[in-house]
Design an enzyme around this catalytic site. Structure first.
Site, PDB file in Angstrom:
ATOM      1  N   ASP A 257       0.841  -1.190   0.000  1.00  0.00           N
ATOM      2  CA  ASP A 257       0.000   0.000   0.000  1.00  0.00           C
ATOM      3  C   ASP A 257       0.885   1.251   0.000  1.00  0.00           C
ATOM      4  O   ASP A 257       1.732   1.413   0.881  1.00  0.00           O
ATOM      5  CB  ASP A 257      -0.883  -0.011   1.256  1.00  0.00           C
ATOM      6  CG  ASP A 257      -2.076   0.921   1.149  1.00  0.00           C
ATOM      7  OD1 ASP A 257      -2.096   1.741   0.220  1.00  0.00           O
ATOM      8  OD2 ASP A 257      -2.979   0.834   1.994  1.00  0.00           O
ATOM      9  N   ASP A 258       0.695   2.124  -0.995  1.00  0.00           N
ATOM     10  CA  ASP A 258       1.373   3.434  -1.039  1.00  0.00           C
ATOM     11  C   ASP A 258       2.893   3.345  -1.114  1.00  0.00           C
ATOM     12  O   ASP A 258       3.586   4.240  -0.606  1.00  0.00           O
ATOM     13  CB  ASP A 258       0.986   4.280   0.184  1.00  0.00           C
ATOM     14  CG  ASP A 258      -0.464   4.724   0.174  1.00  0.00           C
ATOM     15  OD1 ASP A 258      -1.182   4.368  -0.768  1.00  0.00           O
ATOM     16  OD2 ASP A 258      -0.880   5.413   1.121  1.00  0.00           O
TER      17      ASP A 258
ATOM     18  N   CYS B  42      -6.449   3.511  -3.596  1.00  0.00           N
ATOM     19  CA  CYS B  42      -6.544   2.154  -3.044  1.00  0.00           C
ATOM     20  C   CYS B  42      -7.608   1.253  -3.664  1.00  0.00           C
ATOM     21  O   CYS B  42      -7.295   0.234  -4.267  1.00  0.00           O
ATOM     22  CB  CYS B  42      -6.813   2.242  -1.543  1.00  0.00           C
ATOM     23  SG  CYS B  42      -5.562   3.138  -0.617  1.00  0.00           S
TER      24      CYS B  42
ATOM     25  N   ARG C 193      -7.348  -2.080  -6.318  1.00  0.00           N
ATOM     26  CA  ARG C 193      -7.688  -3.444  -5.887  1.00  0.00           C
ATOM     27  C   ARG C 193      -8.807  -4.026  -6.742  1.00  0.00           C
ATOM     28  O   ARG C 193      -8.833  -5.233  -7.023  1.00  0.00           O
ATOM     29  CB  ARG C 193      -8.056  -3.432  -4.411  1.00  0.00           C
ATOM     30  CG  ARG C 193      -6.846  -3.154  -3.541  1.00  0.00           C
ATOM     31  CD  ARG C 193      -7.174  -2.493  -2.203  1.00  0.00           C
ATOM     32  NE  ARG C 193      -6.037  -1.682  -1.802  1.00  0.00           N
ATOM     33  CZ  ARG C 193      -4.978  -2.143  -1.157  1.00  0.00           C
ATOM     34  NH1 ARG C 193      -4.933  -3.408  -0.785  1.00  0.00           N
ATOM     35  NH2 ARG C 193      -3.975  -1.346  -0.847  1.00  0.00           N
TER      36      ARG C 193
ATOM     37  N   LYS D 299      -5.068  -6.034   3.836  1.00  0.00           N
ATOM     38  CA  LYS D 299      -6.012  -4.934   3.587  1.00  0.00           C
ATOM     39  C   LYS D 299      -6.861  -5.241   2.348  1.00  0.00           C
ATOM     40  O   LYS D 299      -6.358  -5.260   1.234  1.00  0.00           O
ATOM     41  CB  LYS D 299      -5.230  -3.630   3.382  1.00  0.00           C
ATOM     42  CG  LYS D 299      -6.104  -2.455   2.972  1.00  0.00           C
ATOM     43  CD  LYS D 299      -5.263  -1.224   2.692  1.00  0.00           C
ATOM     44  CE  LYS D 299      -6.115  -0.126   2.068  1.00  0.00           C
ATOM     45  NZ  LYS D 299      -5.339   1.093   1.794  1.00  0.00           N
TER      46      LYS D 299
ATOM     47  N   HIS E  42     -10.194  -3.619   1.355  1.00  0.00           N
ATOM     48  CA  HIS E  42     -10.591  -2.302   0.872  1.00  0.00           C
ATOM     49  C   HIS E  42     -11.436  -2.308  -0.400  1.00  0.00           C
ATOM     50  O   HIS E  42     -11.302  -1.460  -1.277  1.00  0.00           O
ATOM     51  CB  HIS E  42      -9.386  -1.393   0.683  1.00  0.00           C
ATOM     52  CG  HIS E  42      -9.716   0.044   0.982  1.00  0.00           C
ATOM     53  ND1 HIS E  42      -8.795   1.055   0.966  1.00  0.00           N
ATOM     54  CD2 HIS E  42     -10.891   0.629   1.312  1.00  0.00           C
ATOM     55  CE1 HIS E  42      -9.371   2.191   1.273  1.00  0.00           C
ATOM     56  NE2 HIS E  42     -10.653   1.962   1.493  1.00  0.00           N
TER      57      HIS E  42
ATOM     58  N   SER F  74      -8.308   0.934   4.999  1.00  0.00           N
ATOM     59  CA  SER F  74      -7.068   1.638   5.337  1.00  0.00           C
ATOM     60  C   SER F  74      -6.932   1.827   6.843  1.00  0.00           C
ATOM     61  O   SER F  74      -7.925   1.954   7.569  1.00  0.00           O
ATOM     62  CB  SER F  74      -7.033   3.002   4.642  1.00  0.00           C
ATOM     63  OG  SER F  74      -6.948   2.855   3.249  1.00  0.00           O
TER      64      SER F  74
ATOM     65  N   HIS G 136       0.821   2.471   4.232  1.00  0.00           N
ATOM     66  CA  HIS G 136      -0.172   3.527   4.394  1.00  0.00           C
ATOM     67  C   HIS G 136       0.057   4.274   5.706  1.00  0.00           C
ATOM     68  O   HIS G 136       0.423   3.690   6.726  1.00  0.00           O
ATOM     69  CB  HIS G 136      -1.578   2.918   4.371  1.00  0.00           C
ATOM     70  CG  HIS G 136      -2.672   3.895   4.097  1.00  0.00           C
ATOM     71  ND1 HIS G 136      -3.129   4.782   5.040  1.00  0.00           N
ATOM     72  CD2 HIS G 136      -3.400   4.131   2.974  1.00  0.00           C
ATOM     73  CE1 HIS G 136      -4.093   5.513   4.520  1.00  0.00           C
ATOM     74  NE2 HIS G 136      -4.273   5.141   3.261  1.00  0.00           N
TER      75      HIS G 136
ATOM     76  N   ASP H  82      -0.062  -0.672  -4.882  1.00  0.00           N
ATOM     77  CA  ASP H  82      -1.387  -0.260  -5.351  1.00  0.00           C
ATOM     78  C   ASP H  82      -1.424   1.122  -5.983  1.00  0.00           C
ATOM     79  O   ASP H  82      -2.301   1.434  -6.777  1.00  0.00           O
ATOM     80  CB  ASP H  82      -2.414  -0.333  -4.213  1.00  0.00           C
ATOM     81  CG  ASP H  82      -2.188   0.711  -3.121  1.00  0.00           C
ATOM     82  OD1 ASP H  82      -1.061   1.230  -2.983  1.00  0.00           O
ATOM     83  OD2 ASP H  82      -3.144   0.989  -2.368  1.00  0.00           O
ATOM     84  N   ASN H  83      -0.506   1.986  -5.625  1.00  0.00           N
ATOM     85  CA  ASN H  83      -0.403   3.322  -6.212  1.00  0.00           C
ATOM     86  C   ASN H  83       0.915   3.941  -5.761  1.00  0.00           C
ATOM     87  O   ASN H  83       1.681   3.319  -5.031  1.00  0.00           O
ATOM     88  CB  ASN H  83      -1.589   4.223  -5.837  1.00  0.00           C
ATOM     89  CG  ASN H  83      -1.948   4.216  -4.369  1.00  0.00           C
ATOM     90  OD1 ASN H  83      -3.023   3.756  -3.962  1.00  0.00           O
ATOM     91  ND2 ASN H  83      -1.051   4.714  -3.526  1.00  0.00           N
TER      92      ASN H  83
ATOM     93  N   LYS I  36       0.930   9.489  -5.199  1.00  0.00           N
ATOM     94  CA  LYS I  36      -0.398   8.910  -4.968  1.00  0.00           C
ATOM     95  C   LYS I  36      -1.508   9.919  -5.276  1.00  0.00           C
ATOM     96  O   LYS I  36      -1.428  11.079  -4.910  1.00  0.00           O
ATOM     97  CB  LYS I  36      -0.507   8.481  -3.505  1.00  0.00           C
ATOM     98  CG  LYS I  36      -1.907   8.050  -3.069  1.00  0.00           C
ATOM     99  CD  LYS I  36      -1.930   7.670  -1.609  1.00  0.00           C
ATOM    100  CE  LYS I  36      -3.339   7.278  -1.162  1.00  0.00           C
ATOM    101  NZ  LYS I  36      -3.356   6.768   0.215  1.00  0.00           N
TER     102      LYS I  36
END
Length: 625
Positions: free
Chosen positions: A30-31, A69, A73, A122, A124, A147, A214, A266-267, A287
């Protein structure tokens, strides 16, 4: 006896398939930024296990996700660009929407092929039980379903907590410091699943979407203060440790040569968080934007004995391709009755061919297509931001129509549109085609009527609302097509009538089409655009419904006045006008940007065209009473 023979043959066939098809592991961070790990140039964060993955596997340097996010996904799970499946942005706790259970996910496909399936981390994609992993093809689930900054105040203890779930039940409520255990527990759960599946001699699909990186950052105490890059570096190094634990488990069980592992994010990094966010390396943006730094991810494929070690490819691929690629590796076929955007890139990903079958990527921000890439060429169709929470707006990013050669300049600085009009035209045509295709072939998100939190909660006392800081007001005399202004550039519009005046001259012989002006998004806002020969004024007053009126056959030169009062809203062109009863005024000031000739995020009206108006604008003025 016949039934026993059939059962024996079925088991025998399953045993053969388990040896012939690989186990599949997808590690989804994540991130994490493009420049946050050693194989992608980080000198601050020590990542020996990811270094090893790249050394023994294959770096994919043009692998794309989505800007945020949930959208990212959804692409992984469905093989579709997020707007096609009704997931344009981010889901929140106790929301009424989530990934539609009717979608056929990658887990559904693999489960049908006999794989054991597990999601750890996660999710989400909606926290209502109808949307959880166990309803989307996974045999089991363990993790925080959204998150780690979305906690609510628990009735039980009056503290802000996050639910750690086991399948469809809350196993524990974690206070903020309790989050320090999650990366380790995710890893232990993943190892246990691999061991159990291996012992049963069964193929498995492990989806491990980490809560890290995150914000807020919560590395395990064993990693706190150990890196050279503060708390962010501590957590990166714990994630790297987790990767190492999985690789060691595969080797200990002697199944590494029958297991394909894909590592990605994811980003882009949440750069506006400063030291608590990552870095994009050589890429521009972060992001929440559609510049390369917002969506191009550090990606490594690993499969000892199958993927040649130390290889690398700049071929284009992305999260939409995971579903068809994994299904293909598992010996299955994607259903032809479900439209997806992904492609089977397995032969290229494994290094069996040098060229990716994909040569095009579409960059969506919400439901809006902001950019398109084909080969080395990337065209920014609209204005773009530098990322979520970044107020700086570079002058060149305020307008669309910019063309970059990413092979020659990965940082998206030099605009080559003027020298390459044919390429611009080709990409614009392709953008129109994908926008029309998704509009005609999109599926809704899942919906529940009475969403509830996963645990009893109480409302927190909200702090007093801060007065908005004044910014430089818009000079309407200088406003032009392609400009983007922060919403705060306008006076507060909540509960106030307003009027837009503008002159539009359409290209000779053309039917008016495209966005003239848009301000706001999927909650509150307004838009003025032309479509199918009609001039349309659309409003969102604080509800999900769009209210709009149309002025037919407005002509090639239009002197337009669009107004909203408490009683009515209207469009006047020259001496003629149309009006309708209004549902009221905007209930709050729009949050998203004011865009001239485009709509750079979630559109006010999803039915508005994706292109700018095909004409020239002048004499724009706006009055707020």
């Amino acid at each position: 006896m016949k039934q026993l023979l059939i059962t024996f043959l079925a088991l025998f066939a399953f045993s053969l398939s388990a040896k012939e098809t690989p186990n599949l592991v997808l590690i989804f961070i994540d991130d994490m930024g493009y420049g946050d790990i050693g194989p992608y140039g980080s000198k601050l964060n020590r990542t020996p296990n990811l270094d090893r993955m790249a050394r023994e596997g294959r770096k994919l340097t043009s692998f794309y996700a989505a800007p945020v996010c949930s959208a990212s996904r959804a692409q992984l799970m469905t093989g579709c660009y997020a707007p096609r499946v009704g997931v344009p942005g981010v889901f929140f706790p106790a929301g009424r929407n989530g990934l539609n259970p009717d979608e056929h996910t990658v887990a559904d496909y693999l489960k049908d092929l006999g794989y054991a399936t597990m999601c750890v981390g996660k999710w989400h994609l909606g926290d209502q039980r109808e949307f959880l992993p166990t309803r989307q093809g996974f045999d089991g689930y363990f993790g925080i379903p959204y998150s780690n900054d979305m906690g609510r105040t628990a009735t039980a203890n009056g503290k802000r907590v996050h639910p750690l779930m086991r399948d469809e039940k809350v196993a524990a409520l974690l206070e903020d410091e309790g989050q320090r255990r999650v990366t380790r527990e995710y890893t232990e759960e993943a190892v246990k699943f691999i061991e159990t599946s291996s012992k049963a001699d069964r193929n498995f699909f492990l989806y491990l979407p980490h809560t890290a990186m995150h914000v807020p950052l919560y590395p395990h105490p064993d990693f706190v203060g150990k890196s050279r890059n503060g708390t962010y570096g501590d957590w990166v190094e714990e994630v790297d440790w987790s990767v190492g634990q999985l690789l060691k488990t595969l080797e200990r069980l002697q199944i590494e040569k029958n297991t394909f592992v894909l590592f990605t994010s994811d980003n882009g990094p949440w750069a506006s968080k400063g030291k608590a966010g990552g870095v994009s390396g050589p890429l521009r943006g972060s992001k929440g934007c559609t510049l390369e730094g917002g969506v191009r991810e550090p990606t490594i494929a690993w499969w000892p004995g199958t993927i040649a070690p130390g290889t690398e490819s700049a071929g284009i691929a992305g999260t939409t391709d995971v579903l068809p690629t994994f299904v293909s590796l598992a010996g299955g076929k994607v259903r032809k009755d479900i439209k997806i955007d992904g492609m089977d890139v397995s032969t290229w990903m494994l290094g069996k061919t040098e060229t990716s079958p994909r040569n095009t990527w579409h960059y969506f921000q919400g439901t809006k297509l902001q950019a398109i890439r084909q080969g080395p060429w990337k065209l920014a169709l609209t204005g773009q931001s530098l990322g979520m929470g970044i107020r700086q707006r570079d002058a060149d990013l305020a307008r669309g129509g910019r063309l970059y050669n990413l092979e020659k300049e990965i940082g998206e600085i030099t605009d080559l549109a003027e020298e390459n009009p044919a390429i611009v035209g080709k990409l614009e045509k392709m953008a129109t085609q994908i926008t029309a295709d998704i509009s005609a072939n999109k599926r809704p998100a899942g919906t529940v009527q009475n969403p509830v939190t996963l645990y009893p909660t109480t409302s927190r006392k909200r702090p007093a609302r801060k007065t908005r800081k004044p910014v430089k007001p818009i000079n309407w005399d200088k406003a032009k097509l392609g400009d983007t202004y922060a919403s705060t550039s306008l006076p507060d519009m909540a509960g106030k009538p307003f009027t837009i005046q503008i002159t539009v001259k359409i290209e000779p012989g053309k039917t008016p089409n495209g966005i003239i002006l848009a301000h706001g998004g999927s909650a509150v806002g307004y838009a003025l655009y032309a479509k199918d020969g009609n001039l349309i004024f659309a409003l969102r007053l604080g509800t999900t419904a769009v209210q709009k009126i149309a002025f037919g056959s407005p002509g090639e030169k239009m002197e337009i006045t669009a107004s909203l009062t408490r009683e009515k809203f209207s469009i006047q062109v020259g001496e003629k006008s149309v009006e309708a009863k209004s549902h009221g005024l905007l209930n709050k000031h729009p949050q998203e940007n004011l865009c001239i000739g485009h709509d750079d995020a979630n559109p006010v009206d999803p039915e508005a065209p994706g292109s700018r108006i095909n004409g020239v604008l002048s004499n724009l003025q706006m009055t707020i009473k």
